[in-house]
Design a protein around this motif. Structure first.
Motif, short mmCIF file in Angstrom:
data_model
loop_
_atom_site.label_atom_id
_atom_site.label_comp_id
_atom_site.label_asym_id
_atom_site.label_seq_id
_atom_site.Cartn_x
_atom_site.Cartn_y
_atom_site.Cartn_z
N GLU A 235 8.78 8.30 -10.50
CA GLU A 235 9.68 9.34 -11.05
C GLU A 235 10.06 10.34 -9.97
OE1 GLU A 235 7.27 8.83 -15.08
OE2 GLU A 235 7.33 10.88 -14.28
N ARG A 236 9.05 10.72 -9.20
CA ARG A 236 9.28 11.70 -8.12
C ARG A 236 10.31 11.14 -7.13
NH1 ARG A 236 6.77 11.73 -3.03
NH2 ARG A 236 5.30 10.14 -3.69
N LEU A 237 10.15 9.89 -6.74
CA LEU A 237 11.02 9.31 -5.71
C LEU A 237 12.43 9.06 -6.27
CD1 LEU A 237 8.41 6.83 -4.21
CD2 LEU A 237 9.37 8.83 -3.06
N GLY B 74 15.18 16.35 4.42
CA GLY B 74 14.87 17.67 3.84
C GLY B 74 13.60 17.59 3.00
N HIS B 75 13.48 16.54 2.16
CA HIS B 75 12.26 16.37 1.34
C HIS B 75 11.04 16.10 2.23
CE1 HIS B 75 14.09 16.54 -2.62
NE2 HIS B 75 15.05 15.71 -2.22
N LEU B 76 11.28 15.36 3.32
CA LEU B 76 10.18 15.07 4.26
C LEU B 76 9.67 16.38 4.87
CD1 LEU B 76 8.62 12.99 6.09
CD2 LEU B 76 10.60 13.03 7.61
N ASN B 77 10.63 17.20 5.34
CA ASN B 77 10.25 18.46 5.98
C ASN B 77 9.59 19.43 5.00
OD1 ASN B 77 11.23 17.50 8.36
ND2 ASN B 77 13.26 18.43 8.15
N ALA B 78 9.96 19.28 3.71
CA ALA B 78 9.36 20.18 2.70
C ALA B 78 8.01 19.64 2.21
CB ALA B 78 10.32 20.32 1.51
N GLY B 79 7.57 18.52 2.78
CA GLY B 79 6.27 17.95 2.40
C GLY B 79 6.31 17.22 1.06
N GLU B 80 7.51 16.89 0.57
CA GLU B 80 7.61 16.20 -0.73
C GLU B 80 7.67 14.69 -0.57
OE1 GLU B 80 10.19 20.03 -2.18
OE2 GLU B 80 11.18 18.11 -1.85
N LEU B 81 7.71 14.25 0.68
CA LEU B 81 7.85 12.83 0.98
C LEU B 81 7.05 12.58 2.25
CD1 LEU B 81 9.80 10.63 -0.21
CD2 LEU B 81 11.46 11.30 1.53
N PRO C 115 0.80 -1.23 0.00
CA PRO C 115 0.00 0.00 0.00
C PRO C 115 0.83 1.28 0.00
CG PRO C 115 -0.63 -1.47 1.82
CD PRO C 115 0.55 -2.09 1.16
N ASP C 116 1.90 1.33 0.84
CA ASP C 116 2.72 2.55 0.87
C ASP C 116 3.75 2.49 -0.24
OD1 ASP C 116 1.66 3.85 3.03
OD2 ASP C 116 2.87 2.71 4.47
N PRO C 117 3.74 3.44 -1.16
CA PRO C 117 4.75 3.37 -2.21
C PRO C 117 6.12 3.72 -1.68
CG PRO C 117 3.50 5.38 -2.46
CD PRO C 117 2.92 4.64 -1.29
N ASN C 118 7.13 3.00 -2.09
CA ASN C 118 8.50 3.50 -1.93
C ASN C 118 9.15 3.31 -3.28
OD1 ASN C 118 9.81 0.94 -2.14
ND2 ASN C 118 9.15 0.52 -0.05
N LEU C 119 10.38 3.75 -3.44
CA LEU C 119 10.99 3.74 -4.76
C LEU C 119 10.81 2.40 -5.47
CD1 LEU C 119 12.77 5.15 -6.84
CD2 LEU C 119 14.74 4.32 -5.60
#
Ligand code: HEM
Length: 406
Positions: free
Chosen positions: A91-93, A217-224, A78-82
């Motif tokens: 592509e994003r990851l 950093g991506h987590l804190n920026a809401g991108e992950l 259910p949870d996507p990871n790379l």
């Protein structure tokens, strides 16, 4: 020889109908089964636990599936990871970390890898015997990926110990996917992963540099999402050391059986990559990767319903006689193409150059310090067996080493 440099062994008499991915006998010597699988049932329905899976073993069919991610989805959890995501998430990851694994970036690590491999090789050759997996390969690869990730030294060993519970972690994810209650063992493994990697993430907030800090950093920026971040770190750490550890172990196993190659590794720089590619072809670290069908589909005339779990047997495809004359034989001097050890398509291994570079340097270090490597007759090789997700390699490979002259 056990799926190594030689041909398939005696277990080949067991028919495809008995093929189970989680059978320890099959896991210990899967090559004995692959020829009959390819020729008699190239698309086989089998069971993993109590769930049916389709096992695909021919090169052509495996490639078709890898190149069609819209039909053969990687989103099995259910949870996507790379690793387990589809476009556009994939592509994003992938974009987030891809530059760290480019050839140019990885080449910067040549100095540290060489220095570390040399010290380890000197130590084990001076002792005259060792477990090449634990005392050499794992020490090298864990140090390198931990450095890239920027994991605090105090967490490295804990992270490594946790990798022993990967099977249970996958079990946990599979249970979630199927909406069933995970076993207490699987649930406990899931909690351990979340706890330890959560700690690694929290610590990274205080440190500069390294891939973990970048992901945070991506987590804190809401991108992950946090779940993506935990999975990402786990996959980078796990894939970043266990697969290359297996590759080095598998290469040394072959060197112990075919001593002539050790001399060629020390004298012929161009031979080393050819040798490694042939180890990867004949004994790839990942024997099988998973996909789930998004629609009803036909593979080699076999209808497979939408929502089915499919196992693509890279290792069987890599020896398919349709693409390699005498594909069962280890021969680094033959031109071998069509190697699927690092996968193909959008999920092609991100760390393939890192794995190749580490292994080249490791084998050269061994060849420069040792004139001979043989299996230790007192402690037989211990293969990795267990769950249906295991890598293919040795848990322990005890060898004796003779020092090089001078
Ligand atoms: C001998 C060593 C290695 C082998 C045989 C190997 C094999 C593979 C394979 C077969 C895949 C594709 C999986 C799929 O399509 O489902 C893959 C993906 C991946 N590998 Fe490796 N790998 C190795 C080393 C490494 C290393 C050193 C790293 C470093 C972190 C790494 C990181 C990854 C990542 C992040 C992915 C996911 C890529 C994506 O989904 O786009 N691998 N690897």
């Amino acid at each position: 020889m056990c799926g190594g440099t030689g041909k398939a062994g005696g277990a080949a008499s067991v028919g495809p109908g008995h093929f189970r991915l989680d059978d320890p006998v099959i896991q210990a010597d899967p090559y004995a089964f692959y020829p009959r699988l390819r020729s008699e049932q190239p698309v086989l329905r089998t069971m993993v636990g109590d769930e049916p899976w389709w096992v695909v073993s021919r090169h052509e069919d495996v490639v078709k599936a890898l190149m069609d991610p819209a039909t053969f989805s990687s989103r099995i959890f259910p949870d996507p990871n790379l690793l387990f995501s589809d476009p556009p998430d994939h592509e994003r990851l992938r974009k987030m970390v891809a530059p760290w694994f480019s050839r140019r970036a990885v080449d910067q690590l040549t100095g540290p890898i060489t220095e570390h491999a040399d010290i380890l090789a000197q130590q084990i050759v001076a002792r005259g015997q060792c477990d090449i997996v634990e005392d050499f390969a794992a020490k090298l690869t864990v140090t390198m990926i931990s450095g890239m990730l920027g994991v605090a030294p105090g967490d490295v060993e804990d992270l490594r110990q946790l990798q022993g519970f990967l099977t249970e972690w996958f079990e946990m994810l599979l249970a979630v996917r199927r909406g069933v209650e995970p076993s207490p063992r699987a649930r406990a493994a899931g909690e351990r992963f979340d706890g330890l990697i959560g700690r690694v993430i929290d610590e990274a907030s205080f440190r500069e540099g390294g891939l973990v800090a970048k992901l945070v950093g991506h987590l804190n920026a809401g991108e992950l999402t946090r779940a993506e971040c935990v999975s990402y770190i786990n996959i980078l750490f796990g894939a970043g050391h266990s697969t290359t550890t297996d590759l080095i172990g598998n290469a040394v196993y072959i060197l112990a059986h075919s001593p002539e190659y050790l001399g060629r590794i020390s004298s012929d720089a161009e031979f080393v990559p050819l040798f490694i590619e042939e180890v990867l072809r004949t004994r790839p670290s990942f024997h099988r990767i998973s996909r789930v069908t998004t629609r009803d589909v036909d593979i080699a005339g076999q209808p497979i319903p939408a929502g089915s779990m499919v196992r693509l047997l890279l290792a069987a495809a890599n020896r398919d006689p349709a693409v390699h004359d005498d594909g069962e034989t280890f021969d680094p001097d033959l031109p071998r193409r069509a190697n699927l050890a690092f996968g193909r398509g959008i999920h092609t291994c991100l760390g393939s150059w890192l794995a190749r570079l580490e292994t080249m340097i490791a084998l050269r270090a061994l060849a420069s310090h040792a004139s001979g490597i043989e299996l230790d007759s007192l402690h037989g090789p211990v293969s990795q067996t267990g769950g249906a997700f295991n890598n293919f390699g040795f848990r322990h490979l005890h060898v004796r080493l003779s020092p090089a002259a001078g």
